[in-house]
Design an enzyme around this catalytic site. Structure first.
Site, PDB file in Angstrom:
ATOM      1  N   GLU A 458       0.818  -1.222   0.000  1.00  0.00           N
ATOM      2  CA  GLU A 458       0.000   0.000   0.000  1.00  0.00           C
ATOM      3  C   GLU A 458       0.852   1.272   0.000  1.00  0.00           C
ATOM      4  O   GLU A 458       0.638   2.187   0.789  1.00  0.00           O
ATOM      5  CB  GLU A 458      -0.990  -0.009   1.181  1.00  0.00           C
ATOM      6  CG  GLU A 458      -2.034  -1.104   1.009  1.00  0.00           C
ATOM      7  CD  GLU A 458      -3.285  -0.920   1.876  1.00  0.00           C
ATOM      8  OE1 GLU A 458      -3.460   0.142   2.467  1.00  0.00           O
ATOM      9  OE2 GLU A 458      -4.075  -1.870   1.922  1.00  0.00           O
TER      10      GLU A 458
HETATM   11  C1  LIG Z   1       3.317  -9.504   0.562  1.00  0.00           C
HETATM   12  C2  LIG Z   1       2.832  -8.557  -0.459  1.00  0.00           C
HETATM   13  C3  LIG Z   1       1.472  -8.409  -0.688  1.00  0.00           C
HETATM   14  C4  LIG Z   1       1.020  -7.572  -1.714  1.00  0.00           C
HETATM   15  N1  LIG Z   1      -0.320  -7.540  -2.026  1.00  0.00           N
HETATM   16  C5  LIG Z   1      -0.707  -6.910  -3.168  1.00  0.00           C
HETATM   17  C6  LIG Z   1      -2.032  -7.026  -3.661  1.00  0.00           C
HETATM   18  O1  LIG Z   1      -2.889  -7.666  -3.049  1.00  0.00           O
HETATM   19  N2  LIG Z   1      -2.357  -6.416  -4.819  1.00  0.00           N
HETATM   20  C7  LIG Z   1      -1.440  -5.689  -5.529  1.00  0.00           C
HETATM   21  O2  LIG Z   1      -1.781  -5.178  -6.577  1.00  0.00           O
HETATM   22  N3  LIG Z   1      -0.174  -5.541  -5.076  1.00  0.00           N
HETATM   23  C8  LIG Z   1       0.226  -6.135  -3.931  1.00  0.00           C
HETATM   24  N4  LIG Z   1       1.511  -6.014  -3.484  1.00  0.00           N
HETATM   25  C9  LIG Z   1       2.434  -5.191  -4.226  1.00  0.00           C
HETATM   26  C10 LIG Z   1       2.960  -3.972  -3.480  1.00  0.00           C
HETATM   27  O3  LIG Z   1       2.012  -2.953  -3.496  1.00  0.00           O
HETATM   28  C11 LIG Z   1       4.278  -3.603  -4.196  1.00  0.00           C
HETATM   29  O4  LIG Z   1       5.220  -4.540  -3.747  1.00  0.00           O
HETATM   30  C12 LIG Z   1       4.709  -2.218  -3.940  1.00  0.00           C
HETATM   31  O5  LIG Z   1       3.906  -1.345  -4.642  1.00  0.00           O
HETATM   32  C13 LIG Z   1       6.173  -1.977  -4.356  1.00  0.00           C
HETATM   33  O6  LIG Z   1       6.447  -2.492  -5.627  1.00  0.00           O
HETATM   34  P1  LIG Z   1       7.747  -3.422  -5.819  1.00  0.00           P
HETATM   35  O7  LIG Z   1       7.735  -4.452  -4.777  1.00  0.00           O
HETATM   36  O8  LIG Z   1       7.774  -3.861  -7.226  1.00  0.00           O
HETATM   37  O9  LIG Z   1       8.971  -2.463  -5.511  1.00  0.00           O
HETATM   38  P2  LIG Z   1       9.620  -1.372  -6.470  1.00  0.00           P
HETATM   39  O10 LIG Z   1       8.600  -0.560  -7.141  1.00  0.00           O
HETATM   40  O11 LIG Z   1      10.650  -2.043  -7.301  1.00  0.00           O
HETATM   41  O12 LIG Z   1      10.322  -0.427  -5.403  1.00  0.00           O
HETATM   42  C14 LIG Z   1      11.511  -0.813  -4.728  1.00  0.00           C
HETATM   43  C15 LIG Z   1      11.927   0.311  -3.800  1.00  0.00           C
HETATM   44  O13 LIG Z   1      12.129   1.516  -4.537  1.00  0.00           O
HETATM   45  C16 LIG Z   1      11.416   2.573  -3.924  1.00  0.00           C
HETATM   46  N5  LIG Z   1      10.990   3.535  -4.946  1.00  0.00           N
HETATM   47  C17 LIG Z   1      10.405   3.288  -6.136  1.00  0.00           C
HETATM   48  N6  LIG Z   1      10.181   4.439  -6.780  1.00  0.00           N
HETATM   49  C18 LIG Z   1      10.624   5.450  -5.981  1.00  0.00           C
HETATM   50  C19 LIG Z   1      10.670   6.873  -6.066  1.00  0.00           C
HETATM   51  N7  LIG Z   1      10.212   7.535  -7.108  1.00  0.00           N
HETATM   52  N8  LIG Z   1      11.193   7.562  -5.043  1.00  0.00           N
HETATM   53  C20 LIG Z   1      11.663   6.917  -3.959  1.00  0.00           C
HETATM   54  N9  LIG Z   1      11.653   5.588  -3.824  1.00  0.00           N
HETATM   55  C21 LIG Z   1      11.130   4.861  -4.819  1.00  0.00           C
HETATM   56  C22 LIG Z   1      10.224   1.915  -3.235  1.00  0.00           C
HETATM   57  O14 LIG Z   1       9.767   2.718  -2.177  1.00  0.00           O
HETATM   58  C23 LIG Z   1      10.857   0.620  -2.750  1.00  0.00           C
HETATM   59  O15 LIG Z   1      11.497   0.864  -1.526  1.00  0.00           O
HETATM   60  C24 LIG Z   1       1.952  -6.824  -2.453  1.00  0.00           C
HETATM   61  C25 LIG Z   1       3.323  -6.936  -2.172  1.00  0.00           C
HETATM   62  C26 LIG Z   1       3.763  -7.798  -1.213  1.00  0.00           C
HETATM   63  C27 LIG Z   1       5.230  -7.928  -0.994  1.00  0.00           C
END
Ligand SMILES: Cc1cc2nc3c(=O)[nH]c(=O)nc-3n(C[C@H](O)[C@H](O)[C@H](O)COP(=O)(O)OP(=O)(O)OC[C@H]3O[C@@H](n4cnc5c(N)ncnc54)[C@H](O)[C@@H]3O)c2cc1C
Length: 776
Positions: A458
């Site tokens: 989230e």
């Molecule tokens: C256990 C779990 C349950 C989940 N459940 C759902 C679900 O039910 N439905 C769904 O749709 N999604 C779900 N998600 C997805 C979750 O919302 C994403 O993991 C999250 O949005 C981050 O995406 P990512 O993991 O690909 O990380 P990335 O986008 O690769 O980000 C990696 C890091 O980079 C940072 N970052 C990225 N861009 C920037 C920026 N511009 N400035 C500063 N920092 C930045 C992020 O904060 C993070 O720390 C779930 C994830 C997990 C792990």
């Protein structure tokens, strides 16, 4: 001298004329500033614009004003549970907590047991937010939060399972945007648990930047159930989807294209949401991820050439291309409920369990909680938990009063999950090996493992802190900036100049007022700032009043001098966001204390929480000034804001000592701090044993003091413990009941400090590992 006065007078009159005569001001100042503004103003994407329009502002706008209206906060009625909500917490939720065996769930079954799934569905725990007319429970945000918080203190897996369908997901989206037909079709099944929902946005290529999803739906004609149908053919690749492997109804986000213009003139309507039964042909599901050993159902979802009727788009044709707005609006509140509840549940568990553990566990002949280093960690655990609960309760009260605070929901999510991380880390240090060795005797290990999940979902925390809080906060809450943006974007040049001029005139007055207030308060230590009540609590309000003008001044000058580059300078933006967030959290601390009837026993907790907030605000300001690119301005700001030096010092050792004692002993402050989590006196449960051991230790230690004194005075020989007890009874130094109490306390202590060991470490069900090995 006369010439000098005359010159100054002429200059002042000229400036006044320019400032107050509209046409002159517009042509000499506003026109030039508008050109400058257009050069530096950051470009805003459509998704950013939609995010900005979602939800509203609340107390954050007061803080941005530099002169908060305290009555608006203090008069907010505290959120209260209805009798039905309280009965549900005391009945089904309590019963569910007793059913949960987290060790079995996380180690052996890697899932909730079938009876728990049935119970959750039957008791409508998936329908907490669905109105009763659809068969749901129609509960308030407070009830939703209390339920998730209590479950989290028992099993994070169960809490996440219940939390997800009740936050951003099909039910919420249907309630806000669904057509009546869609609501009637799906909400009763979602409320009764017949349908299990999930929401699928994230994919391998679209994580934080979810709006860039490459999943495409193409509008086309096809055949559905044997009939020619206007529909959408979708290919998608999603991952991390909570409840995805078991869901029967998928809320899906994809980019809609309409190359043949079958729906209208726009060939690229954009992000769209649809509700799709999981058994629709083309959908592959069932595989699972394993998020850090917390085995709630989570996995990938893949769709190949999935054909859906266009009516399945949430909101029907009206919902086409509105997906991002729907997500942002739903997120703008929900984000402030579920994860903050889970985080507070973790914090309260640590405060209650680890506080008691530090009293029971002895080393070097004393409870470890007596050692100053451990005390410092315990004070942070208690103080941060108080901060979390205060912010949670006040935010829920705002929701209950009909506010829609979008930025504050991001603040809650970020601040409370970070506090959860800090509290559990401290708890793990205090627990030592007993926190590390997993097993039924360790209620904290899984809570620790779950931290990065709360941090990531989230809105991942780094992004939320650096990009959202100040970035959106400034535009939404500042009394003039948004209007300046809108004016600068006005295509009519005359109107643009007029609007911009009006906004700038207000802005300059605002800046000058804040500058003067900041100077006055800096010189008087805030003693002339607003003080809505008397006494020590009133003095804290004054400090926050002062710091809010400090914040408003710094935020304003940062925006004015750095303009659009502030968006790229995430570190500076993050520090401004931290100041805003911490001011809000601190205000909640005071309000929460008042809402609880200002119990004197909690004063040290409030003092700790405030001292911690204030020093962190000061640290953020110092870091901002140290790194601010306009060096002269940074030095000037520091002198204006804190002319007599840095005013805040953080919690003292003596305060830490007193706060630690509050969770080391049973008492009203401990009970209030940890209210709402699962509590037990069942000796078969770790959390039950520790309560029994704590109660026993209090009396036993009084007896031990008598024995130690007797040994020192030579009235009792320094034998081993059991001989000493026997002899003390014989010498009538203590009663036989006292001796029995000491023996019982020792047994309970042994039970509490014991950790699990296993003959065979492999769980009974190794389906997931076997499958992933096979896949590799
Ligand atoms: C256990 C779990 C349950 C989940 N459940 C759902 C679900 O039910 N439905 C769904 O749709 N999604 C779900 N998600 C997805 C979750 O919302 C994403 O993991 C999250 O949005 C981050 O995406 P990512 O993991 O690909 O990380 P990335 O986008 O690769 O980000 C990696 C890091 O980079 C940072 N970052 C990225 N861009 C920037 C920026 N511009 N400035 C500063 N920092 C930045 C992020 O904060 C993070 O720390 C779930 C994830 C997990 C792990």
């Amino acid at each position: 001298m006369t010439i000098l006065l005359a010159t100054l007078g002429t200059l002042a009159a000229g400036l006044a004329a320019v400032a107050f005569i509209g046409p002159l001001r517009r042509s000499l100042i506003a026109r030039h500033l508008l050109e400058q503004f257009r050069r530096v103003m950051p470009a805003m994407s459509r998704t950013e614009q939609e995010a900005l329009e979602a939800g509203g502002t609340w107390w954050d706008a007061e803080l941005f004003s530099g002169r908060p209206d305290w009555s608006r906060l203090r008069n907010l009625p505290p959120a209260r549970l209805s009798p039905a909500e309280q009965a549900f917490l005391d009945g089904p939720v309590e019963q569910l907590c007793r059913m949960l065996d987290d060790w079995r769930i996380t180690h052996e079954d890697m899932d909730l047991p079938a009876e728990v799934w049935s119970f959750i569905r039957r008791e409508r725990l998936f329908g907490l937010v669905i109105p009763t007319r659809y068969g749901g429970l129609g509960f308030s945000p407070l009830a939703h939060s209390e339920i998730v918080m209590k479950l989290a203190s028992r099993s994070i897996t169960a809490a996440v399972t219940v939390m997800v369908p009740n936050s951003l997901g099909p039910a919420e989206l249907l309630l806000r945007y669904g057509t009546q037909t869609q609501r009637d079709r799906w909400l009763p099944g979602l409320a009764s648990g017949e349908e299990i929902p999930c929401f699928a946005l994230t994919g391998p290529k679209a994580g934080s930047d979810a709006a860039s999803t490459p999943d495409i739906g193409v509008v086309c004609r096809g055949v559905f159930k044997g009939r020619p149908t206007l529909g959408v053919r979708i290919d998608f690749d999603k991952r991390y989807i909570t409840l995805g492997p078991v869901a029967t109804l998928i809320g899906l986000a994809f980019r809609l294209t309409d190359p043949d213009r079958l729906l209208g003139d726009d060939p690229q309507p954009g992000l769209t949401l649809a509700l799709i039964p999981a058994d629709t042909p083309g959908i592959e599901r069932g595989r699972r991820h394993l998020p850090l050993g917390i085995p709630f159902q989570n996995g990938p979802l893949v769709g190949r050439s999935v054909f859906i009727p266009v009516d399945w788009v949430i909101g029907g044709r009206d919902g086409i291309g509105k997906g991002w707005r729907m997500l942002m609006e739903s997120l703008s509140e929900g984000r402030g409920i579920s994860l903050p509840a889970l985080a507070t549940g973790g914090g309260k568990l640590a405060a209650r369990y680890t506080g008691a553990y530090a009293r029971i566990r002895r080393q070097f002949g004393r409870p470890i909680g007596d050692f100053e280093g451990v005390e410092a960690a315990l004070a942070r655990i208690a103080g941060r938990t108080h901060q979390m609960d205060a912010a949670r309760r006040v935010f829920l009260a705002a929701l209950q009063a009909g506010e829609h605070p979008a930025v504050l929901s991001a603040v809650l999510k970020y601040q409370l999950t970070e506090a959860y991380r800090q509290v559990i880390n401290d708890a793990m240090d205090v627990q030592g090996g007993s926190g590390i060795c997993l097993g039924p005797a360790n209620p904290l290990g899984r809570v620790y493992q779950a931290i990065p999940i709360a941090i990531t979902v989230e809105g991942a925390n780094i992004l939320t802190r650096n990009l959202i809080v100040f970035g959106q906060g400034a535009l939404r809450c500042h009394p003039h900036v948004l209007e300046e943006f809108r004016a600068a974007g006005d295509p009519d040049p005359v109107r643009a100049l007029e609007r911009f001029d009006a906004a700038i005139a207000g802005h300059v007055g605002f800046l000058i007022r804040n500058l003067l207030r900041t100077l006055r308060d800096g010189l008087t230590g805030g003693r002339l700032a607003a003080r809505p009540i008397e006494g020590w609590l009133g003095r804290h309000y004054q400090r926050l009043d002062w710091l809010s003008s400090v914040f408003a001044l710094n935020a304003d000058l940062a925006m004015m001098t750095l303009g659009g580059s502030l968006k790229r300078r995430e570190r500076l933006s993050a520090r401004l966001g931290d100041i805003l967030s911490l001011l809000f959290m601190a205000a909640c601390t005071l309000k929460h204390h008042e809402d609880q009837g200002r119990p004197e026993a909690d004063r040290d907790l409030v003092e700790w929480a405030m001292a911690d907030h204030l020093i962190r605000i000061q640290d953020a300001l110092v870091a901002l000034w140290r790194n601010f690119p306009r060096r002269g301005l940074a030095r000037g700001l520091r002198r204006v804001c804190f002319p007599t030096g840095l005013p805040f010092e953080g919690p003292s050792d003596a305060l830490e000592h007193r706060v630690a004692r509050l969770i080391l002993e049973p008492g009203a402050a401990r009970d209030r701090l940890t209210a709402g989590i699962f509590e037990s006196r069942d000796p078969s449960l770790a959390v039950g044993r520790i309560e029994l051991a704590l109660a026993a230790a209090t009396h036993a230690d009084e007896v031990q003091d008598v024995l130690r004194a007797a040994v020192r005075q030579g009235r009792l020989a320094d034998h081993d413990a059991s001989t000493r007890l026997r002899e003390a009874v014989a010498a009538r130094l203590i009663t036989a009941e006292d001796a029995a109490a000491v023996r019982e306390a020792e047994q309970l202590r042994d039970a509490v400090i014991g950790v699990d060991s296993f003959v065979e470490l492999r769980p009974r069900q190794r389906r997931i590992q076997d499958e992933s090995r096979a896949a590799a």
